[in-house]
Design a protein around this motif. Structure first.
Motif, PDB file in Angstrom:
ATOM      1  N   GLY A 145      -6.001 -10.193   8.482  1.00  0.00           N
ATOM      2  CA  GLY A 145      -4.972 -11.224   8.364  1.00  0.00           C
ATOM      3  C   GLY A 145      -3.683 -10.752   8.996  1.00  0.00           C
ATOM      4  O   GLY A 145      -3.613  -9.667   9.573  1.00  0.00           O
ATOM      5  N   ARG A 146      -2.663 -11.596   8.929  1.00  0.00           N
ATOM      6  CA  ARG A 146      -1.384 -11.253   9.564  1.00  0.00           C
ATOM      7  C   ARG A 146      -0.252 -11.269   8.547  1.00  0.00           C
ATOM      8  O   ARG A 146       0.907 -11.435   8.913  1.00  0.00           O
ATOM      9  CB  ARG A 146      -1.068 -12.269  10.673  1.00  0.00           C
ATOM     10  CG  ARG A 146      -2.034 -12.288  11.829  1.00  0.00           C
ATOM     11  CD  ARG A 146      -1.874 -11.094  12.753  1.00  0.00           C
ATOM     12  NE  ARG A 146      -0.500 -10.889  13.187  1.00  0.00           N
ATOM     13  CZ  ARG A 146       0.013  -9.687  13.490  1.00  0.00           C
ATOM     14  NH1 ARG A 146      -0.705  -8.610  13.370  1.00  0.00           N
ATOM     15  NH2 ARG A 146       1.256  -9.586  13.910  1.00  0.00           N
ATOM     16  N   SER A 147      -0.553 -11.161   7.264  1.00  0.00           N
ATOM     17  CA  SER A 147       0.508 -11.231   6.255  1.00  0.00           C
ATOM     18  C   SER A 147       1.426 -10.020   6.372  1.00  0.00           C
ATOM     19  O   SER A 147       1.114  -9.046   7.065  1.00  0.00           O
ATOM     20  CB  SER A 147      -0.100 -11.272   4.860  1.00  0.00           C
ATOM     21  OG  SER A 147      -0.466  -9.958   4.483  1.00  0.00           O
ATOM     22  N   ILE A 148       2.565 -10.100   5.663  1.00  0.00           N
ATOM     23  CA  ILE A 148       3.523  -8.994   5.722  1.00  0.00           C
ATOM     24  C   ILE A 148       2.870  -7.700   5.214  1.00  0.00           C
ATOM     25  O   ILE A 148       3.114  -6.618   5.743  1.00  0.00           O
ATOM     26  CB  ILE A 148       4.805  -9.351   4.935  1.00  0.00           C
ATOM     27  CG1 ILE A 148       5.806  -8.196   4.951  1.00  0.00           C
ATOM     28  CG2 ILE A 148       4.505  -9.692   3.490  1.00  0.00           C
ATOM     29  CD1 ILE A 148       7.186  -8.607   5.297  1.00  0.00           C
ATOM     30  N   LEU A 149       1.980  -7.826   4.228  1.00  0.00           N
ATOM     31  CA  LEU A 149       1.332  -6.624   3.704  1.00  0.00           C
ATOM     32  C   LEU A 149       0.344  -6.044   4.726  1.00  0.00           C
ATOM     33  O   LEU A 149       0.174  -4.837   4.803  1.00  0.00           O
ATOM     34  CB  LEU A 149       0.603  -6.930   2.404  1.00  0.00           C
ATOM     35  CG  LEU A 149       1.482  -7.136   1.167  1.00  0.00           C
ATOM     36  CD1 LEU A 149       0.630  -7.161  -0.082  1.00  0.00           C
ATOM     37  CD2 LEU A 149       2.539  -6.052   1.053  1.00  0.00           C
ATOM     38  N   HIS A 150      -0.294  -6.925   5.486  1.00  0.00           N
ATOM     39  CA  HIS A 150      -1.201  -6.435   6.520  1.00  0.00           C
ATOM     40  C   HIS A 150      -0.438  -5.623   7.559  1.00  0.00           C
ATOM     41  O   HIS A 150      -0.963  -4.689   8.139  1.00  0.00           O
ATOM     42  CB  HIS A 150      -1.910  -7.606   7.236  1.00  0.00           C
ATOM     43  CG  HIS A 150      -3.044  -8.188   6.463  1.00  0.00           C
ATOM     44  ND1 HIS A 150      -2.881  -9.166   5.532  1.00  0.00           N
ATOM     45  CD2 HIS A 150      -4.368  -7.910   6.485  1.00  0.00           C
ATOM     46  CE1 HIS A 150      -4.053  -9.480   5.016  1.00  0.00           C
ATOM     47  NE2 HIS A 150      -4.972  -8.738   5.573  1.00  0.00           N
ATOM     48  N   ARG A 151       0.825  -6.046   7.801  1.00  0.00           N
ATOM     49  CA  ARG A 151       1.563  -5.427   8.899  1.00  0.00           C
ATOM     50  C   ARG A 151       2.357  -4.206   8.474  1.00  0.00           C
ATOM     51  O   ARG A 151       2.933  -3.525   9.312  1.00  0.00           O
ATOM     52  CB  ARG A 151       2.476  -6.472   9.549  1.00  0.00           C
ATOM     53  CG  ARG A 151       1.682  -7.410  10.476  1.00  0.00           C
ATOM     54  CD  ARG A 151       2.566  -8.466  11.079  1.00  0.00           C
ATOM     55  NE  ARG A 151       3.026  -9.401  10.056  1.00  0.00           N
ATOM     56  CZ  ARG A 151       4.169 -10.076  10.122  1.00  0.00           C
ATOM     57  NH1 ARG A 151       4.962  -9.922  11.139  1.00  0.00           N
ATOM     58  NH2 ARG A 151       4.499 -10.905   9.162  1.00  0.00           N
ATOM     59  N   LEU A 152       2.403  -3.934   7.160  1.00  0.00           N
ATOM     60  CA  LEU A 152       3.114  -2.731   6.718  1.00  0.00           C
ATOM     61  C   LEU A 152       2.441  -1.488   7.291  1.00  0.00           C
ATOM     62  O   LEU A 152       1.232  -1.486   7.524  1.00  0.00           O
ATOM     63  CB  LEU A 152       3.072  -2.630   5.192  1.00  0.00           C
ATOM     64  CG  LEU A 152       4.073  -3.421   4.363  1.00  0.00           C
ATOM     65  CD1 LEU A 152       3.891  -3.047   2.898  1.00  0.00           C
ATOM     66  CD2 LEU A 152       5.495  -3.139   4.800  1.00  0.00           C
ATOM     67  N   ASP A 153       3.233  -0.441   7.459  1.00  0.00           N
ATOM     68  CA  ASP A 153       2.672   0.828   7.905  1.00  0.00           C
ATOM     69  C   ASP A 153       1.685   1.317   6.834  1.00  0.00           C
ATOM     70  O   ASP A 153       2.039   1.391   5.660  1.00  0.00           O
ATOM     71  CB  ASP A 153       3.811   1.835   8.083  1.00  0.00           C
ATOM     72  CG  ASP A 153       3.328   3.113   8.701  1.00  0.00           C
ATOM     73  OD1 ASP A 153       2.384   3.697   8.145  1.00  0.00           O
ATOM     74  OD2 ASP A 153       3.874   3.512   9.736  1.00  0.00           O
ATOM     75  N   PRO A 154       0.436   1.634   7.225  1.00  0.00           N
ATOM     76  CA  PRO A 154      -0.542   2.009   6.195  1.00  0.00           C
ATOM     77  C   PRO A 154      -0.123   3.225   5.366  1.00  0.00           C
ATOM     78  O   PRO A 154      -0.474   3.309   4.191  1.00  0.00           O
ATOM     79  CB  PRO A 154      -1.819   2.295   6.998  1.00  0.00           C
ATOM     80  CG  PRO A 154      -1.396   2.393   8.407  1.00  0.00           C
ATOM     81  CD  PRO A 154      -0.162   1.587   8.557  1.00  0.00           C
ATOM     82  N   ARG A 155       0.638   4.161   6.003  1.00  0.00           N
ATOM     83  CA  ARG A 155       1.085   5.330   5.229  1.00  0.00           C
ATOM     84  C   ARG A 155       1.990   4.890   4.094  1.00  0.00           C
ATOM     85  O   ARG A 155       1.834   5.292   2.939  1.00  0.00           O
ATOM     86  CB  ARG A 155       1.857   6.297   6.132  1.00  0.00           C
ATOM     87  CG  ARG A 155       1.008   6.998   7.142  1.00  0.00           C
ATOM     88  CD  ARG A 155       1.852   7.711   8.149  1.00  0.00           C
ATOM     89  NE  ARG A 155       2.625   6.764   8.970  1.00  0.00           N
ATOM     90  CZ  ARG A 155       3.445   7.116   9.938  1.00  0.00           C
ATOM     91  NH1 ARG A 155       3.647   8.394  10.192  1.00  0.00           N
ATOM     92  NH2 ARG A 155       4.076   6.216  10.642  1.00  0.00           N
ATOM     93  N   VAL A 156       2.943   4.010   4.447  1.00  0.00           N
ATOM     94  CA  VAL A 156       3.884   3.514   3.450  1.00  0.00           C
ATOM     95  C   VAL A 156       3.127   2.771   2.355  1.00  0.00           C
ATOM     96  O   VAL A 156       3.338   2.978   1.167  1.00  0.00           O
ATOM     97  CB  VAL A 156       4.924   2.577   4.114  1.00  0.00           C
ATOM     98  CG1 VAL A 156       5.807   1.928   3.069  1.00  0.00           C
ATOM     99  CG2 VAL A 156       5.741   3.345   5.130  1.00  0.00           C
ATOM    100  N   LYS A 157       2.186   1.937   2.807  1.00  0.00           N
ATOM    101  CA  LYS A 157       1.426   1.138   1.848  1.00  0.00           C
ATOM    102  C   LYS A 157       0.700   2.041   0.859  1.00  0.00           C
ATOM    103  O   LYS A 157       0.697   1.819  -0.344  1.00  0.00           O
ATOM    104  CB  LYS A 157       0.411   0.281   2.618  1.00  0.00           C
ATOM    105  CG  LYS A 157       0.420  -1.167   2.202  1.00  0.00           C
ATOM    106  CD  LYS A 157      -0.708  -1.950   2.823  1.00  0.00           C
ATOM    107  CE  LYS A 157      -0.711  -1.958   4.331  1.00  0.00           C
ATOM    108  NZ  LYS A 157      -1.761  -2.839   4.869  1.00  0.00           N
ATOM    109  N   MET A 158       0.095   3.090   1.414  1.00  0.00           N
ATOM    110  CA  MET A 158      -0.693   3.972   0.562  1.00  0.00           C
ATOM    111  C   MET A 158       0.190   4.679  -0.468  1.00  0.00           C
ATOM    112  O   MET A 158      -0.137   4.723  -1.655  1.00  0.00           O
ATOM    113  CB  MET A 158      -1.403   4.991   1.440  1.00  0.00           C
ATOM    114  CG  MET A 158      -2.544   5.673   0.752  1.00  0.00           C
ATOM    115  SD  MET A 158      -3.362   6.713   1.937  1.00  0.00           S
ATOM    116  CE  MET A 158      -4.791   5.786   2.270  1.00  0.00           C
TER     117      MET A 158
END
Lengths: 270, 292
Positions: free
Chosen positions: A13-26
């Protein structure tokens, strides 16, 4: 059907969460999980739950999918929370034989249910919005300091990538093998516990055999493309942090502050 | 003749009621006669696999009925296992389903599930192994030690050993070398002649279908587009081509020859038939040339 399992699946998807840096997300998801277990009263817990729900809504993944991933662990949630009901301390409000329920027990029961649910939802948000490649990429980056202690970070990340890659493949394979054995009259729906365990053999053995075969094939294919874990290849997709990552970090920091304040100033319930 | 398997308005919808709903089988009405050999052809995604998985109750139809010997197979859902012994199904690449310690034990898995005693099951297994041409020296080996073609035979024997009234084979020759392919199809043919039971063969090879089938079912977009005798189906080459299918190469060549004015009959399906038709013509031509 096995394909109904959504836990750990990725929804592009293209949501804001999809586009977050995966490191930050993790890191943020890890922080949220720690928060879930450090919130000791309803105000703090409410804050964490609000964060998780906000994450779910922002992810753009249908809420139905989250509910589906919950279905698989509903039993564990029910079991642990009911067990906790009887382990409370203090004045009993209900007694039957040696079993007693206290107010503390009731709170424990509620909190443990919320905690496990939030834990699953939180990790679902991460896996639903992050592709397996991104996930392992992020993990490799975050574990980089461990290289100093001779931890084979790259190998671990590679193993993770391959394992995740093969989850859907093996599920599909299991479905096929089950159909084939059912066509030969295998009975998997009836009988006692031992009978049922035995009836898994005709499925597990072909599954293992095919997993090994796939492993050999993959090893060969990697070998053919000169894969070498000692060399550090450059990344095709460099990870970059952007403004939205800063916003996400700030939001989580605010929630952390809120939970800490709540825990300090409000009485602990569980 | 009595129909052994019959479908009435058989329809199967994947994920019904969701936005991903897809009708894979759409109101199919077919009747398969006792003892005939039916070929099933169709483009990838035409609903062949979904259709046959309903015939032995692995998939439950969304609507419509399947009659086996005139009885609805879903009349008593708890007894659906009994149907699977009567409609034996060999999946694509069946060698991946082997699991037992020895070849014979693996073949005996089906008969044992059917409720036969160990000895009876072994008897059936040996019979089936014989039928599929497995050498005796292989019988006590682990199925994992065998070659690809031998494994395939073990898997097919495993289904034949259940003594099904209807044998359904999904691409039994896929991935075999040409010789293995010929041998396997010949064995299926002799099995069919011997046991006089019904065989359903799915294949992408029109040549294989032309050689084995009495009648051909053509699936297209979930519907039964044609169900007729093999020569009749392959006479409609233009229609088949619009469905992404074709006629056997020999048939195409013979049709071309006929169009060019050669005195050959239509409906030639196999190489043997073609040779029989063409050889006298060639000889006659040679004789004419020599006479001149």
């Amino acid at each position: 059907m096995l394909s109904d399992i959504t836990l750990g699946q990725y929804f592009p998807g293209r949501s804001i969460l999809h586009r977050l840096d995966p490191r930050v997300k993790m890191v943020l998801v890890l922080a949220a999980i720690v928060l879930i277990f450090t919130a000791f009263n309803f105000a703090s817990m409410g804050l964490v739950v609000a964060l998780v729900i906000a994450g779910m809504l922002l992810s753009g993944v249908p809420v139905k999918m989250y509910l589906k991933s919950m279905k698989a662990i509903l039993f564990i949630v029910a079991f642990t929370s009911i067990l906790n009901l009887f382990y409370g301390t203090g004045e009993p409000i209900f007694q039957w034989g040696f079993m007693q329920i206290t107010m503390n027990g009731v709170y424990r029961c509620i909190f443990i249910a919320i905690r496990i649910t939030a834990l699953i939802l939180c990790s679902s948000i991460l896996t639903f919005t992050t592709s397996p490649t991104q996930l392992t990429d992020a993990m490799e980056r975050l574990m980089k300091p461990l290289k100093l202690f001779r931890v084979p970070v790259h190998d671990i990340a590679m193993i993770m990538t391959i394992a995740l890659r093969f989850v859907p493949t093996l599920l599909e394979e299991t479905d096929k093998i089950m159909s084939a054995q059912k066509a030969r009259g295998a009975d998997m729906e009836s009988g006692g516990l031992m009978q049922r365990i035995k009836s898994l053999i005709p499925i597990l053995i072909p599954l293992f055999v095919s997993a090994f075969r796939r492993a050999y094939d993959l090893a060969m294919a990697m070998e053919c493309r000169c894969y070498n874990s000692r060399m550090t290849p450059t990344k095709m997709k460099q990870l970059h942090m952007a403004g939205r990552d800063a916003v996400a970090i700030v939001v989580v920091l605010v929630v952390i502050a809120g939970v800490v304040v709540g825990d300090i100033f409000l009485p602990s319930l569980a | 003749m009595a129909a052994v398997l019959e479908t009435q308005d058989l329809t199967y919808v994947y994920s019904p009621g969701s936005p991903f709903a897809r009708t894979a089988v759409d109101h199919v009405n077919i009747a398969i006669e006792e003892g005939e050999s039916v070929g099933v052809i169709g483009h990838t995604g035409s609903g062949k696999s979904t259709l046959i998985q309903q015939l032995n109750g692995l998939l439950r139809p969304t609507s419509g009925k399947i009659l086996l010997h005139g009885k609805d197979i879903w009349a008593e859902p708890k007894k659906i296992r009994a149907v699977r012994f009567q409609v034996g199904m060999v999946f694509q690449y069946p060698e991946y389903q082997l699991f037992e310690e020895t070849v014979l034990k693996d073949i005996a898995f089906g008969p044992k599930n059917k409720g036969l005693s160990d000895e009876e099951a072994m008897e059936k297994a040996k019979e089936a192994a014989e039928f599929t041409g497995l050498k005796r020296s292989l019988w006590e080996k682990s199925p994992f030690e065998l070659s690809g073609g031998e494994k395939r035979r073990v898997a097919i024997a495993g289904v034949i050993a259940m003594d099904p009234d209807v044998l359904v084979l999904d691409e039994p020759a896929a991935g075999l070398d040409p010789k293995g392919r010929d041998v396997l199809l010949a064995q299926i043919g002799s099995y069919h002649q011997h046991r006089k039971n019904t065989v359903l063969l799915i294949s992408h090879s029109m040549e294989d279908i032309a050689r084995t089938a009495d009648r051909v079912l053509v699936m297209n977009k979930g519907k039964a587009a044609m169900f007729d005798t093999t020569p009749n189906v392959f006479a409609r080459s233009a229609e088949l081509e619009t469905m992404g299918l074709r006629v056997p190469q020999v048939t195409a060549i013979m049709t071309r020859l006929q169009a060019m004015g050669c005195p050959v009959p239509s409906g030639v399906l196999t190489l043997e038939q073609a040779i029989k038709e063409l050889l006298p013509l060639v000889k006659k031509k040679e004789a004419d040339e020599n006479a001149q």
